[in-house]
Design an enzyme around this catalytic site. Structure first.
Site, short mmCIF file in Angstrom:
data_model
loop_
_atom_site.label_atom_id
_atom_site.label_comp_id
_atom_site.label_asym_id
_atom_site.label_seq_id
_atom_site.Cartn_x
_atom_site.Cartn_y
_atom_site.Cartn_z
CB SER A 225 -1.04 -0.08 1.21
OG SER A 225 -1.96 0.84 0.94
CG ASP A 452 -6.01 -3.41 -3.72
OD1 ASP A 452 -6.96 -2.55 -2.93
OD2 ASP A 452 -4.80 -3.78 -3.30
CG HIS A 479 -5.33 -2.96 0.53
ND1 HIS A 479 -5.04 -2.45 -0.71
CD2 HIS A 479 -4.76 -2.16 1.48
CE1 HIS A 479 -4.02 -1.54 -0.49
NE2 HIS A 479 -3.86 -1.43 0.88
#
Length: 511
Positions: A225, A452, A479
């Site tokens: 991320s 995602d 995710h």
């Protein structure tokens, strides 16, 4: 309500992140590791000692070592104030280690020490933990590092203290409140100088100091991320110091703040609709049996919470913002969606306990009402990383957000809206686009999940292309995929990290 805060173990931080000096002179700069005022930092040998990381219940214990690393608060003034980073290392299981694999869980604002211990437990039998020391660090301002970023009390967090200018239309920042925000963040975090030096470019410099302190000529790194932004910026600033980068759940380096927020909102709405479509196959679905009407059904359920929160067993009540955050938290993993549906069902009966628990898990709130500073650190770091918005731009961005993600729209007019960072002591230091036209960079590996919601797949494609690296496409609905326990992903990542062998073009895995 206790106001004392402490770092908290973030279970699967890669799966529970947020809804998401001048930089011009820093871009591409590479501080030397010898013959400069930075020698004393680059020459450190951290004194690792055994420590006992606090892992979530049911997660096997790992043998870990902890240490501290000093870095200059301002790299332009290395003789000035210092920051101190918390480190955690899980030594390689094998007798022939390649070196260290530095990890970052995302956020920004999540502690990497907890993440390294958890990842070591998840990868207990992986060839990666046999050949690499896993090393996590709490970035400057985060977790157990000092100084630590802190902007709100726990009581203020319980009352929905704002952490972002999105969504607008309810309790929006005023100009006066943005001034107050800077004052209280500075007071609780160590001063305005701290607020000016917690951006990604400073953290990338810290990571290079860490690389040498660990004894590695080149960096091996895995970030999820926001960790993909940190890895990409490191690659831009120190291209010849990169051995291998795994970038999981990628942030698009070419998309500015407005564009990226809309991309994220689009991904979240898509995830909401997929959840609703799955739910619609069941007669007792609280969103109804027509997926096309699910957003309107949800709005009808949650908008009344603006004026009258739903009752909860702890007496706190569930607000509109908390209900939306609870549903959003379930978008991080497909396995969490049934919990969100159960919460929506409960909400139809006037109760909000399940959605509030989802929201609290996302925020890291303990049963005793204590919050970690992770999301406050995220807000503060983003003040240096994201583009600064005028009130007109904030309103425009919110309208675009609600158009893309109507499930989160409170249905109230936006009378005024301000960027919470508008009074920050320095201008943003990241710059857009970033990590472009890098010369001499080793091959990188971007891992991107097709469904995602938080970092949409398009951003992964763009990051791999921008870095000129390899892409592993992962079919799934969550995710990130690095700690998903998927054999295909694990094998591909291990082969890349250990043998520096990239997957073939078009490589795919399926969760």
């Amino acid at each position: 309500m206790p106001n004392r805060k402490r770092p908290a173990v973030v279970m699967g931080a890669a799966l529970l992140t947020l809804l998401l000096g001048a930089c011009t002179g820093q871009v591409g700069a590479q501080p030397a590791s010898s013959g400069t005022d930075l020698d004393r930092f680059y020459g450190q040998k951290p004194a690792f000692k055994p420590c006992d990381p606090k892992l979530p219940p049911g997660v096997p214990a790992v043998k870990a070592e902890c240490a501290r690393l000093k870095v200059p608060l301002d790299y332009q003034k290395p003789e000035g104030k210092q920051a101190e980073l918390a480190l955690l290392r899980v030594p390689a299981r094998g007798k022939d280690p390649i070196g260290s694999l530095v990890l970052n869980p995302g956020g920004p604002g999540f502690p990497g020490t907890d993440h390294a211990a958890l990842t070591a437990a998840v990868w207990a039998k992986s060839p990666i933990t046999e050949r690499f020391d896993l090393v996590g660090f709490d970035p400057r301002g985060v977790g157990a590092s000092k100084p630590a970023l802190d902007c709100y009390t726990d009581a203020e967090r319980d009352r929905d203290a704002k952490l972002s200018s999105i969504p607008a239309g309810l309790d929006d920042w005023t100009e006066q409140q943005t001034r107050r925000l800077v004052r209280q963040c500075a007071k609780r975090s160590g001063g305005k100088q701290v607020l000016a030096h917690v951006g990604t470019r400073d953290v990338a410099r810290d990571m290079d100091v860490l690389r040498q302190a660990l004894g590695d000529d080149k960096l091996s790194y895995a970030g999820t991320s926001y960790g993909t932004r940190l890895g990409a910026v490191y690659a831009e600033m120190f291209p010849k110091k990169v051995r291998a980068l795994v970038l999981d759940g990628a942030m698009d380096p070419l998309a500015g703040t407005h564009e990226r927020r809309v991309q994220q909102a689009t991904g979240m709405q898509r995830s909401f609709e997929r959840m609703a479509a799955s739910c619609a196959t069941k007669q007792d679905c609280p969103l109804g049996t027509d997926p096309d009407r699910a957003t309107k059904v949800f709005q009808k359920l949650v908008r009344p919470l603006i004026d009258k929160p739903a009752r909860t067993s702890d007496g706190r009540g569930l607000t509109f913002e908390q209900a939306v955050e609870g549903v959003t938290a379930a978008m991080y993993t497909e396995a969490s969606r049934p919990v969100a549906i159960a919460g929506i069902t409960e909400l139809k009966a006037g109760k909000g306990d399940t959605l509030l628990k989802l929201r609290d898990t996302y925020h890291g709130r303990t049963a005793g009402g204590v919050y970690p500073d992770s999301l406050e650190a995220s807000m503060t770091i983003n003040c240096l990383d994201e583009e600064r918005q005028t009130p007109k731009q904030v309103i425009s961005m919110n309208r675009a957000w609600f158009k893309a993600a109507p499930f989160s729209d409170p249905g109230r007019p936006i009378k005024q809206a301000h960027d919470g960072c508008e009074q920050w002591p320095v201008k943003p230091t990241l710059g857009y686009p970033y990590a472009t036209d890098i010369k001499g960079l080793a091959d990188t590996l971007t891992v991107s999940v097709t469904g995602d919601a938080i970092t949409p797949h398009e951003g992964g494609i763009q990051l791999a292309k921008t870095l000129g690296g390899s892409l592993l496409t992962v079919e799934g609905e969550q995710h990130g995929a690095l700690v998903a326990g998927n054999a295909c992903v694990n094998k591909t990542v291990a082969t890349y990290l250990i043998d520096l062998k990239s997957p073939a073009e078009g490589a795919r895995c399926k969760l």
